[in-house]
Scaffold this motif. Sequence first.
Motif, PDB file in Angstrom:
ATOM      1  N   MET A 186       1.038  -1.333   0.016  1.00 17.29           N
ATOM      2  CA  MET A 186      -0.092  -0.438   0.384  1.00 17.29           C
ATOM      3  C   MET A 186       0.432   1.214  -0.053  1.00 17.29           C
ATOM      4  O   MET A 186       0.320   2.025  -0.993  1.00 17.29           O
ATOM      5  N   ALA A 187       1.841   1.531   0.649  1.00 13.60           N
ATOM      6  CA  ALA A 187       2.961   2.039   0.865  1.00 13.60           C
ATOM      7  C   ALA A 187       3.689   2.312  -0.983  1.00 13.60           C
ATOM      8  O   ALA A 187       3.235   3.342  -1.204  1.00 13.60           O
ATOM      9  N   CYS A 188       4.007   1.443  -1.650  1.00 16.21           N
ATOM     10  CA  CYS A 188       3.794   1.792  -2.922  1.00 16.21           C
ATOM     11  C   CYS A 188       2.502   2.006  -3.965  1.00 16.21           C
ATOM     12  O   CYS A 188       3.287   3.132  -4.504  1.00 16.21           O
ATOM     13  N   PHE A 189       1.805   1.920  -3.500  1.00 13.58           N
ATOM     14  CA  PHE A 189       0.982   2.000  -4.019  1.00 13.58           C
ATOM     15  C   PHE A 189       0.671   3.226  -3.845  1.00 13.58           C
ATOM     16  O   PHE A 189       0.027   4.696  -5.105  1.00 13.58           O
ATOM     17  N   ALA A 190       0.405   3.986  -2.662  1.00 10.85           N
ATOM     18  CA  ALA A 190       0.410   5.920  -2.360  1.00 10.85           C
ATOM     19  C   ALA A 190       1.225   6.561  -3.125  1.00 10.85           C
ATOM     20  O   ALA A 190       1.512   7.463  -3.416  1.00 10.85           O
ATOM     21  N   LEU A 191       2.410   5.812  -2.897  1.00  8.98           N
ATOM     22  CA  LEU A 191       3.875   6.419  -3.444  1.00  8.98           C
ATOM     23  C   LEU A 191       3.527   7.614  -5.049  1.00  8.98           C
ATOM     24  O   LEU A 191       3.529   7.758  -5.413  1.00  8.98           O
ATOM     25  N   LEU A 192       2.911   5.938  -5.758  1.00  4.78           N
ATOM     26  CA  LEU A 192       2.780   5.910  -7.227  1.00  4.78           C
ATOM     27  C   LEU A 192       1.622   6.911  -7.707  1.00  4.78           C
ATOM     28  O   LEU A 192       1.315   7.062  -8.304  1.00  4.78           O
ATOM     29  N   PHE A 193       0.121   7.006  -6.275  1.00  3.25           N
ATOM     30  CA  PHE A 193      -0.819   7.008  -7.366  1.00  3.25           C
ATOM     31  C   PHE A 193      -0.355   8.642  -6.929  1.00  3.25           C
ATOM     32  O   PHE A 193      -0.753   9.667  -7.378  1.00  3.25           O
ATOM     33  N   VAL A 194      -1.587   9.389  -5.412  1.00  4.22           N
ATOM     34  CA  VAL A 194      -1.233  10.011  -5.267  1.00  4.22           C
ATOM     35  C   VAL A 194      -0.396  11.337  -5.388  1.00  4.22           C
ATOM     36  O   VAL A 194      -0.852  12.133  -5.607  1.00  4.22           O
ATOM     37  N   PRO A 195       0.978  11.927  -4.844  1.00  2.00           N
ATOM     38  CA  PRO A 195       2.199  12.896  -5.390  1.00  2.00           C
ATOM     39  C   PRO A 195       1.356  13.033  -7.671  1.00  2.00           C
ATOM     40  O   PRO A 195       1.171  14.092  -7.413  1.00  2.00           O
ATOM     41  N   ALA A 196       1.326  11.652  -8.048  1.00  2.00           N
ATOM     42  CA  ALA A 196       0.473  11.534  -9.579  1.00  2.00           C
ATOM     43  C   ALA A 196      -0.697  12.524  -9.888  1.00  2.00           C
ATOM     44  O   ALA A 196      -0.770  13.642 -10.799  1.00  2.00           O
ATOM     45  N   TRP A 197      -1.684  12.162  -8.818  1.00  2.00           N
ATOM     46  CA  TRP A 197      -2.708  12.590  -9.061  1.00  2.00           C
ATOM     47  C   TRP A 197      -3.034  13.929  -8.375  1.00  2.00           C
ATOM     48  O   TRP A 197      -3.410  15.153  -8.993  1.00  2.00           O
ATOM     49  N   VAL A 198      -2.082  14.545  -7.587  1.00  2.00           N
ATOM     50  CA  VAL A 198      -2.359  15.498  -7.031  1.00  2.00           C
ATOM     51  C   VAL A 198      -1.494  16.922  -8.241  1.00  2.00           C
ATOM     52  O   VAL A 198      -1.871  18.171  -8.502  1.00  2.00           O
ATOM     53  N   SER A 199      -0.349  16.459  -8.348  1.00  2.00           N
ATOM     54  CA  SER A 199       0.641  17.623  -9.648  1.00  2.00           C
ATOM     55  C   SER A 199      -0.547  17.370 -11.023  1.00  2.00           C
ATOM     56  O   SER A 199      -0.189  18.279 -11.460  1.00  2.00           O
ATOM     57  N   PHE A 200      -1.390  16.146 -11.403  1.00  2.00           N
ATOM     58  CA  PHE A 200      -2.130  16.643 -12.641  1.00  2.00           C
ATOM     59  C   PHE A 200      -2.847  17.391 -12.205  1.00  2.00           C
ATOM     60  O   PHE A 200      -3.666  18.351 -13.262  1.00  2.00           O
ATOM     61  N   GLY A 201      -3.161  17.397 -10.850  1.00  7.95           N
ATOM     62  CA  GLY A 201      -4.471  18.614 -10.743  1.00  7.95           C
ATOM     63  C   GLY A 201      -4.161  19.907 -10.766  1.00  7.95           C
ATOM     64  O   GLY A 201      -4.884  21.026 -10.245  1.00  7.95           O
TER      65      GLY A 201
END
Length: 259
Positions: A186-201
């Motif tokens: 889950m930590a791996c998934f969070a580092l891949l998903f959350v920062p990119a989600w924020v940056s795309f917005g």
Amino acid sequence: MDELFLRPFLTGLCLALFLPWLGNLLRLRDEWFATLGLAHLSAAGAMLAQALGISILVGSPLGALCGALAKLAAGARSNAAYGVMMLAGWSATLLVAANGGAGEALGHALIDGQLYFSGPAEALIACLLLVGGVVLLPLLTPRLIAAVLFPANEKVNRLPAWRWHLGFECLVVIAVAIATASIGLMACFALLFVPAWVSFGRAVSWRQGVLLSIVLGLGCYVAAFFTALRFDQPFGPVLVGLLVMACLGLRAGLSRRHG
């Protein structure tokens, strides 16, 4: 910092620098679900490797690589393919764990992470992964962006597209495998998903988006490492919690700005 925790810190630091960068490309390709799919296959490979007396650092990437090759051969580029991988990996992991001696303990370690117990092998692989990413991603990124924006270009011009798509898949496989074994699924998934989600917005350019995601992932990682160490808490949940709070805070601020 105590010398005992220096190696785990550097291992996670390399992953925190690389995974958010990689996450931007996965989000661009609509494949952000890759972590859960490949990580489950990686876990299944690690469990099978242990049952056969092979190092999990060999079995883990091989398990994920089998899924990536199957997806590439089928020509599937979507989260649906990773969803099938997740189900297959989950099933295999639990079945091997149920029939193996130390399988249950290893299964928990792969899901929760064991960063504080990272050894020289994990640190070396994480470092090499970061170096490889710094060399390869600037070469792969323009081709991968073009493949998304102009999908017919590769076919019309008969470009050897399999080279960069397979290269990217291999990079994702290795990153997910080592991150799952080190910081947890889950930590791996969070580092891949959350920062990119924020940056795309929030970002106005690709370069700014990559930089923003790396800064966010790195900042949350450093805060999580020392917070978990100071208060004797499991690292994975602390990191995921900080990333979620940072994400909600930044996106709420963005909404008020545009409101």
